[in-house]
Write a protein that holds these residues in place. Sequence first.
Motif, short mmCIF file in Angstrom:
data_model
loop_
_atom_site.label_atom_id
_atom_site.label_comp_id
_atom_site.label_asym_id
_atom_site.label_seq_id
_atom_site.Cartn_x
_atom_site.Cartn_y
_atom_site.Cartn_z
N ILE A 136 0.83 -1.21 0.00
CA ILE A 136 0.00 0.00 0.00
C ILE A 136 0.86 1.25 0.00
N ILE A 147 -8.37 4.18 -3.71
CA ILE A 147 -8.67 2.93 -3.03
C ILE A 147 -9.49 3.17 -1.77
N TYR A 172 -10.91 5.03 -13.37
CA TYR A 172 -10.80 3.60 -13.70
C TYR A 172 -9.34 3.19 -13.81
N ALA A 176 -7.41 0.46 -11.62
CA ALA A 176 -6.90 -0.75 -12.27
C ALA A 176 -5.42 -0.91 -11.98
N LEU A 179 -4.93 -1.89 -8.25
CA LEU A 179 -5.33 -3.27 -7.96
C LEU A 179 -4.33 -4.26 -8.51
N LEU A 182 -1.37 -4.35 -6.27
CA LEU A 182 -1.57 -5.11 -5.04
C LEU A 182 -1.60 -6.61 -5.30
N ARG A 183 -2.26 -6.98 -6.40
CA ARG A 183 -2.34 -8.42 -6.71
C ARG A 183 -0.97 -9.00 -6.98
#
Lengths: 204, 341
Positions: A136, A147, A172, A176, A179, A182-183
């Motif tokens: 983060i 977020i 958006y 995107a 995310l 983070l993934r």
Amino acid sequence: MQNLDPNSGETEKLHWHSFKTGNAASFEHLYQKYSAGLYNYGAKFSGDKDLIKECIQELFVQIWIKRSSIGNPEHIKNYLYKSFRNLILKKTAQLQKNQDFDDIENYDFNVSLNIEDALIDGERREKISVQLQEAISRLTARQKEAIFLRFYEQLSYEEIAEVMGITVKASYKIMARSLSFLRNNLSKEDLLILYMAFYMKLLN
Amino acid sequence: MKKQLTDYQSCTLEDLINDESFMLWVTQPTDDLDNHWDSILQAYPGLAPITQEGREIILSMRFETEVLDTKEQKELWNNIASKTTSINKPVRKIRLWSRYAAAAILVGVLLTAGLFYSGFREVTIQTPYGQLQDVTLPDGSLVTLNANSNIRYNKKWGDNQIREVWIEGEAFLKVSHLHKGGPVKNNQRFVVHTGSLDVEVLGTSFNVNDRRGRTAVALLEGKVSLGLNTSQEKPIIMAPGDIVEYTGGKLNKKPVNVVEYSSWKDGKLYFRDVPVARIFDYFEDIYGYKVKVDDPEILKRRLSGTMSSKNEKVFFETIARTLNISITPDHDSHELIIKSN
């Protein structure tokens, strides 16, 4: 958190209308409803609690003064968050101008995730907590803010765009990117354990 | 405008996360939502992996909240009301008893903080173990003094005098900004002296920690310049978010989340990958115990998390549970007995 009563939007609008005609009770209702959320949002921009309170005060005093000329925003919350955000950015920029900082785009947004104790033991949890916090903390202020607005305030992309003053497409894009970041920076297993952890609140 | 997802066949993770009904199903499930999403998953089994992933992401996003407590919220409202809705109402007079209360609090402060004057000019305030104290300086600047710390300053600050304070232990300072442009005059300067550092300030909030031969200054807002008081070397200029540590004769600057360094003043502590030995040092500094550890391996472990430090017992208990150890204070010998379970 969110008000799930489908009529609440209408109640809010009624309060907004009567606040605009000078009804003190409706004005106070708006304050009671939004001040805690605004404070929490504001605290992400600055560690200076008095500054946040000052901005909340200014926001409400301003809308009271301008009440008869103010429009009817589609989302009262978004309108308040957006005006509040502008106030904070202006204030912090002013404060910093005194000491040679004047870039308003360059702001801070600090969030901490709340990792509650659970079945997992201290060291394991600690490792995950550090990883997640690290992932983060490597996001930009804008990404963190988007977020926060999405997951905590549960705003839609359109609403995020409105509050942050960017285009819907940009919101958006920001999301995107954050995310996928983070993934890629957390293993599946870690996410799964986190997910379990959130069902158990042993502390606090 | 919240969009309702309709095309489940080709929807992506981002679409799911943006779907209000999905978000609600994850965060506040009801029977209706369960039925709705179960039937969708039966119709589109291919969705299962991304619904799981979306669910995990949503649930992992729990943010720390900053709470405006009821009292603060009320005070703030009173300020707003006095400038808006109750602008014409007469201001209520302060009742007599509240003045007495203020006097009583002041006496209490005098007694507990050990406030004394030396030569009638200097003020020294020393906090006992386990207690914080707020101090207002002659210019209105605010100081929160951590437990087992002291601050010393002149009772009166002259018009052409540098504002100076001496600090041992740990303090959070919020300095009134007097410099309004132009050349800096003496009385606009504010200097904090610690064992080995001089911190010069122009209106700002920052945290100073001077313990165990290590001095750390964390800056939240504004600008400070920081120099060794023993040498003429060029001082370091700090920007918000910086922390400077002075240890072993060297100054090191690094950016951190500085809010973590001053959270103690709000009764909260943040640890990020902190060695347990450091936390035990903290027990000694703040609560005045001597820590006895049966297994030195404990000291090598590291800890992360947020905990409340308002209550000593709860704080110890939280740490003990997290590390799976026992922490037992012995009030007679002032020892803290730490054993691994």
